[in-house]
Motif scaffolding. Structure first.
Motif, mmCIF file in Angstrom:
data_model
loop_
_atom_site.group_PDB
_atom_site.id
_atom_site.type_symbol
_atom_site.label_atom_id
_atom_site.label_comp_id
_atom_site.label_asym_id
_atom_site.label_seq_id
_atom_site.Cartn_x
_atom_site.Cartn_y
_atom_site.Cartn_z
ATOM 1 N N HIS A 16 0.439 -1.167 -0.085
ATOM 2 C CA HIS A 16 -0.021 0.088 0.131
ATOM 3 C C HIS A 16 0.663 1.159 -0.577
ATOM 4 O O HIS A 16 0.551 2.205 -0.600
ATOM 5 N N GLN A 17 2.201 1.005 0.579
ATOM 6 C CA GLN A 17 3.190 2.616 0.317
ATOM 7 C C GLN A 17 3.417 2.606 -0.984
ATOM 8 O O GLN A 17 4.359 3.760 -0.689
ATOM 9 N N TRP A 27 -7.641 1.601 4.637
ATOM 10 C CA TRP A 27 -6.586 2.030 4.050
ATOM 11 C C TRP A 27 -7.146 3.369 2.908
ATOM 12 O O TRP A 27 -7.485 4.764 3.363
ATOM 13 N N TRP A 30 -9.585 5.449 4.628
ATOM 14 C CA TRP A 30 -9.594 6.399 5.515
ATOM 15 C C TRP A 30 -8.674 7.045 4.988
ATOM 16 O O TRP A 30 -8.722 8.966 5.830
ATOM 17 N N GLU A 31 -7.895 6.968 3.976
ATOM 18 C CA GLU A 31 -7.034 8.584 3.086
ATOM 19 C C GLU A 31 -8.168 9.532 2.702
ATOM 20 O O GLU A 31 -8.212 10.732 2.349
ATOM 21 N N SER A 43 -2.377 8.123 -0.996
ATOM 22 C CA SER A 43 -1.757 6.925 -1.349
ATOM 23 C C SER A 43 -2.240 6.758 -3.125
ATOM 24 O O SER A 43 -1.098 5.554 -3.348
ATOM 25 N N SER A 116 -2.837 -3.558 5.596
ATOM 26 C CA SER A 116 -4.301 -3.098 4.629
ATOM 27 C C SER A 116 -4.792 -4.255 4.662
ATOM 28 O O SER A 116 -4.434 -5.385 4.392
ATOM 29 N N TYR A 163 0.038 -2.581 14.741
ATOM 30 C CA TYR A 163 -1.808 -2.730 14.418
ATOM 31 C C TYR A 163 -2.482 -2.559 15.034
ATOM 32 O O TYR A 163 -3.621 -1.765 15.173
ATOM 33 N N TRP A 173 -5.424 4.908 13.340
ATOM 34 C CA TRP A 173 -5.636 3.926 11.271
ATOM 35 C C TRP A 173 -6.571 3.146 11.800
ATOM 36 O O TRP A 173 -7.758 3.323 12.810
ATOM 37 N N TRP A 391 1.712 5.909 5.950
ATOM 38 C CA TRP A 391 0.311 6.130 6.772
ATOM 39 C C TRP A 391 -0.549 8.052 6.482
ATOM 40 O O TRP A 391 -0.219 8.035 5.781
#
Ligand code: FCB
Length: 466
Positions: A16-17, A27, A30-31, A43, A116, A163, A173, A391
């Motif tokens: 994911h990064q 994620w 969330w973003e 991302s 993720s 986590y 998170w 993140w």
């Protein structure tokens, strides 16, 4: 100061990064919530590994920097975008990625879960319920069947403690909950899922090497003379650093509030130990933080370190502590009783690369000291290869790359540290002049809490492996 023959040198990344275009997981959702990620970053582009297949150029750079291995993760939500449906394009993509490593003579280490989760899994409660166990097992089995001719070196789950803590205790998170019991349940399910996955991987690939990546921090009481600080430090040390490792050793998660859980299937499920180590922390007792076990982490300081740089350049989240790294490696060596150890992450967010060269040399010197003192360390993966989506810090605040990335143009520029690590990897040794140039005199330091609890970690139950 030589490293053993066959030592793995490389860097680590997570799907994911670096990939970008991961629109089907928690994620990404969330973003989209304002205020969750610094600067409103997302991302979407990341390092363009998915859309632009930029991993090829990055692996070329890694190879030219003498990396002989790379740790990456595969994204569950790509491979299984809907429950029980397998995506051929995603599998083909990861086959190209792993093939690209192998063409360059680099050993892949693949993480199967790195924070993720597929959106459909979240709808079913993700790691909060036991329903995840057969789902993770099926995904892992499929991944190994599809990719096993290209990789035989696996990490089931990255940092269960981080986590559980960040998603379920401080709530930073997704899913952003603050619920101690739920955090414990998530941890227990991760331990059980690891055990199930361990056996599933070995069924699909008998010669596989399988482990978990621990995140361990050396912890010190803020005031060693305060019994309360010592209590808070020990409590956090147990829950954050030891709980999962002990569960895999003893077959149970030992927990207050009547939450003890037996996990006998978790015994003997590590062919190697993965260690993510960054910093140490000082913990002070704080009555206002029951969910954090009455411990407050003090703001970082460059404790015991003679750097006189301004701190803004790196936004560290702890104290630079090579001695804590050494102690942690020795702790793991006793705990694993001979099982190979891989440093699966280690690094510092330092955009201007001011501190990283010294960090790198002194931490590697500490690793070497651990080798000399008997720790069976077989490899080092720096976090990270290239600046990526960090993140909730987004794209700009914590730049961990050996290689700088201009996200707007996807232009890569290796930092001085990249060349330093390349030099060490090529020689498979740290030249004396590097120690002189970058090292510092470690002042006398207290012993971190867990290094004193020797009796809790020595075990004969673990298999000895090569
Ligand atoms: C670790 C994570 C990794 C990265 C580094 C900085 O805890 O595993 O994804 O965010 O921290």
């Amino acid at each position: 100061m030589k490293f053993p023959d066959g030592f793995l040198w490389g860097a680590a990344t997570a799907a994911h990064q670096v990939e970008g275009g991961n629109f089907n997981n928690d994620w990404w959702d969330w973003e989209q919530i304002p205020g969750k990620i610094k600067n409103g970053d997302t991302s979407a582009g990341a390092c363009a590994w998915w859309k632009g297949e930029r991993y090829r150029a990055d692996f070329d750079l890694a190879r030219s920097l003498n990396h002989n291995a790379h740790r990456l993760s595969i994204e569950w939500s790509r491979i299984e975008p809907r429950e029980g449906e397998w995506n051929a394009d995603a599998i083909a993509f990861y086959r190209r990625v792993l093939g690209a490593l192998r063409e360059r003579g680099m050993t892949p280490l693949v993480t199967l879960h790195h924070f993720s989760n597929p959106r459909w899994l979240v709808a079913e409660g993700a790691w909060e319920t036991e329903a995840v166990l057969p789902l993770f097992e099926r995904f892992v089995t499929r991944a190994v069947q599809e990719l096993g001719d290209l990789c035989d070196f696996w990490i089931t789950i990255n940092e269960p403690n981080v986590y559980a803590f960040t998603a379920y205790i401080n709530g930073l998170w997704p899913p952003g909950k603050k619920d101690f019991r739920l955090a414990f349940r998530v941890l227990a399910n991760m331990v059980r899922a690891h055990a199930t996955a361990y056996h599933a991987i070995h069924r699909a690939q008998a010669h596989a090497r399988v482990g978990i990546a621990y995140h361990i921090r050396a912890l010190y009481p803020a005031n060693p003379r305060s019994a309360l600080d010592r209590f808070a430090t020990r409590a956090r040390d147990y829950f954050f650093n030891h709980l999962v490792a002990r569960a895999l050793q003893k077959g149970k998660l030992i927990f207050p509030l009547g939450l003890n859980t037996r996990v006998p299937e978790a015994i003997n499920t590590q062919d190697f130990l993965g260690l993510n180590y960054y910093f140490s922390s000082r913990i002070a007792f704080d009555l206002a933080r029951p969910a954090e076990l009455f411990g407050r982490q003090l703001p970082h300081q460059l404790w015991g370190v003679s750097f006189e740089k301004d701190l803004e350049s790196w936004f560290g989240t702890g104290d630079i502590d090579p001695q804590g790294f050494y102690g942690t490696l020795m702790w793991l060596a006793r705990y694993g009783n001979g099982i190979p150890i891989y440093v699966t992450e280690n690094g510092i967010g330092d955009a201007r690369d001011e501190i990283r060269p010294s960090y790198l040399v002194t931490y590697l010197a500490a690793l070497q000291r651990a080798l000399r003192d008997g720790a069976n360390v077989r490899g080092y993966f720096h976090w990270s290869l290239v600046d990526n989506f960090e993140w909730i810090e987004g794209l700009n605040f914590l730049r961990f790359g050996l290689i700088a990335n201009d996200f707007a143009t996807q232009t890569r520029t290796p930092r001085a540290s990249a060349h330093l690590l390349a030099q060490i990897a090529r020689a498979n040794a740290i030249a004396d002049e590097l120690i002189e140039k970058y090292g510092y005199k470690d002042r006398s330091r207290p012993t971190p809490t867990h290094h004193r609890n020797r009796q809790t970690i020595a075990s004969k139950k673990f298999r000895r492996r090569g």
